[in-house]
Design a protein around this motif. Structure first.
Motif, PDB file in Angstrom:
ATOM      1  N   LEU A  79      44.161  53.860  52.007  1.00 11.77           N
ATOM      2  CA  LEU A  79      45.211  53.880  53.022  1.00 11.77           C
ATOM      3  C   LEU A  79      44.646  54.165  54.404  1.00 11.77           C
ATOM      4  N   THR A  80      43.568  54.928  54.481  1.00 11.96           N
ATOM      5  CA  THR A  80      42.908  55.139  55.771  1.00 11.96           C
ATOM      6  C   THR A  80      42.345  53.822  56.292  1.00 11.96           C
ATOM      7  N   ALA A  81      41.747  53.018  55.402  1.00 15.33           N
ATOM      8  CA  ALA A  81      41.240  51.700  55.795  1.00 15.33           C
ATOM      9  C   ALA A  81      42.379  50.790  56.222  1.00 15.33           C
ATOM     10  N   PHE A  82      43.498  50.876  55.515  1.00 12.80           N
ATOM     11  CA  PHE A  82      44.669  50.069  55.879  1.00 12.80           C
ATOM     12  C   PHE A  82      45.173  50.453  57.269  1.00 12.80           C
ATOM     13  N   LEU A  83      45.263  51.748  57.540  1.00 12.02           N
ATOM     14  CA  LEU A  83      45.707  52.210  58.851  1.00 12.02           C
ATOM     15  C   LEU A  83      44.760  51.761  59.952  1.00 12.02           C
ATOM     16  N   ALA A  84      43.476  51.749  59.669  1.00 14.70           N
ATOM     17  CA  ALA A  84      42.507  51.275  60.657  1.00 14.70           C
ATOM     18  C   ALA A  84      42.742  49.809  60.977  1.00 14.70           C
ATOM     19  N   ASP A  85      43.062  49.019  59.943  1.00 22.44           N
ATOM     20  CA  ASP A  85      43.364  47.611  60.189  1.00 22.44           C
ATOM     21  C   ASP A  85      44.674  47.446  60.943  1.00 22.44           C
ATOM     22  N   VAL A  86      45.655  48.295  60.652  1.00 21.90           N
ATOM     23  CA  VAL A  86      46.911  48.264  61.414  1.00 21.90           C
ATOM     24  C   VAL A  86      46.619  48.490  62.895  1.00 21.90           C
ATOM     25  N   GLU A  87      45.804  49.492  63.170  1.00 22.03           N
ATOM     26  CA  GLU A  87      45.475  49.802  64.568  1.00 22.03           C
ATOM     27  C   GLU A  87      44.707  48.652  65.224  1.00 22.03           C
ATOM     28  N   ALA A  88      43.795  48.040  64.470  1.00 20.49           N
ATOM     29  CA  ALA A  88      43.014  46.941  65.024  1.00 20.49           C
ATOM     30  C   ALA A  88      43.902  45.740  65.331  1.00 20.49           C
ATOM     31  N   VAL A  89      44.806  45.430  64.409  1.00 19.94           N
ATOM     32  CA  VAL A  89      45.733  44.321  64.630  1.00 19.94           C
ATOM     33  C   VAL A  89      46.643  44.624  65.811  1.00 19.94           C
ATOM     34  N   HIS A  90      47.107  45.862  65.854  1.00 24.88           N
ATOM     35  CA  HIS A  90      48.015  46.287  66.921  1.00 24.88           C
ATOM     36  C   HIS A  90      47.350  46.196  68.285  1.00 24.88           C
ATOM     37  N   ALA A  91      46.049  46.440  68.314  1.00 24.53           N
ATOM     38  CA  ALA A  91      45.321  46.409  69.579  1.00 24.53           C
ATOM     39  C   ALA A  91      44.959  44.989  70.015  1.00 24.53           C
ATOM     40  N   ALA A  92      45.191  44.031  69.112  1.00 26.92           N
ATOM     41  CA  ALA A  92      44.763  42.664  69.403  1.00 26.92           C
ATOM     42  C   ALA A  92      45.608  41.980  70.460  1.00 26.92           C
ATOM     43  N   GLY A  93      46.812  42.482  70.689  1.00 27.63           N
ATOM     44  CA  GLY A  93      47.625  41.848  71.716  1.00 27.63           C
ATOM     45  C   GLY A  93      49.095  42.053  71.478  1.00 27.63           C
ATOM     46  N   PRO A  94      49.931  41.851  72.499  1.00 26.97           N
ATOM     47  CA  PRO A  94      51.361  42.103  72.400  1.00 26.97           C
ATOM     48  C   PRO A  94      52.043  41.248  71.352  1.00 26.97           C
ATOM     49  N   GLU A  95      51.513  40.038  71.110  1.00 28.22           N
ATOM     50  CA  GLU A  95      52.176  39.161  70.149  1.00 28.22           C
ATOM     51  C   GLU A  95      52.080  39.706  68.733  1.00 28.22           C
ATOM     52  N   ALA A  96      51.212  40.687  68.485  1.00 27.43           N
ATOM     53  CA  ALA A  96      51.035  41.227  67.132  1.00 27.43           C
ATOM     54  C   ALA A  96      51.383  42.695  67.054  1.00 27.43           C
ATOM     55  N   CYS A  97      52.130  43.204  68.020  1.00 20.31           N
ATOM     56  CA  CYS A  97      52.301  44.656  67.993  1.00 20.31           C
ATOM     57  C   CYS A  97      53.735  45.102  68.232  1.00 20.31           C
ATOM     58  N   SER A  98      54.714  44.278  67.877  1.00 19.11           N
ATOM     59  CA  SER A  98      56.099  44.729  67.948  1.00 19.11           C
ATOM     60  C   SER A  98      56.354  45.745  66.851  1.00 19.11           C
ATOM     61  N   LEU A  99      56.983  46.842  67.202  1.00 13.75           N
ATOM     62  CA  LEU A  99      57.297  47.878  66.203  1.00 13.75           C
ATOM     63  C   LEU A  99      58.770  47.887  65.878  1.00 13.75           C
ATOM     64  N   SER A 100      59.493  46.838  66.228  1.00 14.67           N
ATOM     65  CA  SER A 100      60.938  46.837  66.000  1.00 14.67           C
ATOM     66  C   SER A 100      61.237  46.767  64.518  1.00 14.67           C
ATOM     67  N   GLY A 101      62.331  47.388  64.149  1.00 10.03           N
ATOM     68  CA  GLY A 101      62.763  47.352  62.751  1.00 10.03           C
ATOM     69  C   GLY A 101      63.707  48.483  62.467  1.00 10.03           C
ATOM     70  N   ASP A 102      64.362  48.420  61.308  1.00 14.47           N
ATOM     71  CA  ASP A 102      65.370  49.419  60.951  1.00 14.47           C
ATOM     72  C   ASP A 102      65.280  49.654  59.453  1.00 14.47           C
ATOM     73  N   VAL A 103      65.148  50.908  59.042  1.00 12.15           N
ATOM     74  CA  VAL A 103      65.103  51.247  57.627  1.00 12.15           C
ATOM     75  C   VAL A 103      66.244  52.183  57.270  1.00 12.15           C
ATOM     76  N   GLY A 104      67.406  51.911  57.789  1.00 11.61           N
ATOM     77  CA  GLY A 104      68.566  52.726  57.437  1.00 11.61           C
ATOM     78  C   GLY A 104      68.495  54.084  58.059  1.00 11.61           C
ATOM     79  N   ASP A 105      68.219  55.099  57.241  1.00 11.26           N
ATOM     80  CA  ASP A 105      68.175  56.466  57.767  1.00 11.26           C
ATOM     81  C   ASP A 105      66.746  56.881  58.113  1.00 11.26           C
ATOM     82  N   ALA A 106      65.918  55.923  58.543  1.00 10.87           N
ATOM     83  CA  ALA A 106      64.526  56.251  58.875  1.00 10.87           C
ATOM     84  C   ALA A 106      64.454  57.344  59.921  1.00 10.87           C
ATOM     85  N   ARG A 107      63.429  58.169  59.773  1.00  9.33           N
ATOM     86  CA  ARG A 107      63.227  59.261  60.722  1.00  9.33           C
ATOM     87  C   ARG A 107      62.021  58.955  61.609  1.00  9.33           C
TER      88      ARG A 107
END
Length: 368
Positions: free
Chosen positions: A340-368
């Protein structure tokens, strides 16, 4: 020709199956050619199946269980519907399930010719008891509750659903295919001891660490299993209650071996590990700005944009989405903090690649 090799689990985060326990792997190989579908001929594997059913009953708090080792949760759920239909024999049978129920109930309804009535879940993705109560009628043969939903890891209010079912003259089935090997170590009310549950799905080949295929179906009463029996005149055994008929003894032997090795202390240790892991992972996602649902059983659902999701799949991560679009990560025995640490690192790398890949929008009901 190059010899094919099975896929490794090192990047599998979406599956509710996992690496079998070594004892289960060995037992599966030894009993591969036996057929528990004819227990009089293959008596040793039949003995192992009885032992497996007894242990499943112990896990689910049922002192005198009736059932067998199925090919998986789908067969178990189909058989629960079939048993209820056969026992009640109404003209137009229907089954009431929450919208969180596994898609195997859609298959069951199609194959068995029963009406499937889906009712809403609440804001926390658990069955709405009032909605279930409004949906039942004189033709309802089964009400279903989920104990460890496949999308959010939620446990429905099982005692309340049992009351709805029995007040309507129907049976109550609990689908604990995945959750059943974790729930004994929680405070949830889900088992035969917590409510007058009539039948249950509980799969050793998921968190139980048996070799695939090894599901399980249990009935409180012998009549539940007997309602499935057909005559088998050409076999040494004179009747058969299973759906698939011929089955490999590998799943039966693997289930018995895994539970012998791990119940209860090994399963308790594993639950504590993955529960802590899921809580940590959800917190890490929140710190990175992702909306994440509260963790119940060790399954994490989080908002994630389509570009990020697809880029992670391109990196080789085996991930999936809920029906409403959340990233879904199941913390199974093969999943580690290092993964999961490796997965998070890839999330960060993808997120840093540009605005087209880094939208955080979404809804999970009662998400905190």
């Amino acid at each position: 020709m190059q010899r094919a090799a099975p896929q490794e689990f090192s990047r599998v985060l979406s599956s509710m199956c996992t690496e079998p326990h070594p004892a289960a792997r060995d037992a599966a190989e030894r009993f591969l050619a036996t057929n528990p579908g004819d227990p009089e001929t293959y008596q040793e594997v039949a003995r192992l199946e009885r032992r497996a059913v007894e242990t499943l009953g112990e896990i689910a708090d049922l002192s005198d269980p009736h059932g067998y080792v199925t090919s998986g949760g789908t067969e178990a759920n189909v058989q629960a519907v079939r048993s209820a239909r056969n026992r009640l024999r109404v003209e137009d049978p229907n089954v009431v399930v929450p919208e969180s129920a596994h898609f195997s109930f859609t298959k069951a309804a199609d194959v068995l010719g029963v009406e499937l009535r889906r009712v809403p879940t609440d804001d926390d993705h658990r069955a709405d008891v009032d909605a279930a109560d409004a949906a039942v009628d004189d033709d309802t043969v089964l009400v279903v509750g989920v104990a460890g939903s496949t999308e959010f890891g939620r446990v429905d209010p099982i005692p309340e659903l049992a009351a709805v079912a029995h007040d309507a003259g129907a049976f109550l089935h609990v689908d604990a295919a995945w959750g059943g090997f974790y729930l004994p170590f929680t405070d949830h009310e889900w088992s035969f001891a917590h409510a007058p549950v009539d039948s249950m799905t509980i799969d050793p080949h998921k968190s139980g660490r048996a070799a695939v295929p090894a599901g399980g179906v249990l009935f409180r009463e012998r009549a539940g299993l007997d309602a499935l029996a057909v005559d088998t005149p050409y076999l040494e055994s004179t009747s058969q209650a299973t759906l698939t008929g011929t089955r490999s003894g590998a799943g039966v032997a693997a289930a018995a071996a895994a539970m012998d090795a791990l119940w209860p202390d090994g399963y308790r240790r594993e639950y504590e590990r993955v529960a802590e892991l899921a809580t940590w992972f959800a917190a890490e996602l929140r710190e990175r700005g992702f909306e994440t649902a509260d963790v119940d059983l060790p399954l994490v659902a989080a908002s994630i944009s389509e570009p990020v999701f697809e880029r992670l799949r391109e990196e080789g991560w085996r991930i999936s989405r809920t029906e409403s679009g959340e990233l879904r990560v199941v913390c199974m025995p093969h999943v580690t903090r290092e993964m999961l640490t490796a997965f998070l690192a890839d999330v960060e790398a993808v997120h840093a690649a540009g605005p087209e890949a880094c939208s955080l929008s979404g809804d999970v009901g009662d998400a905190r």
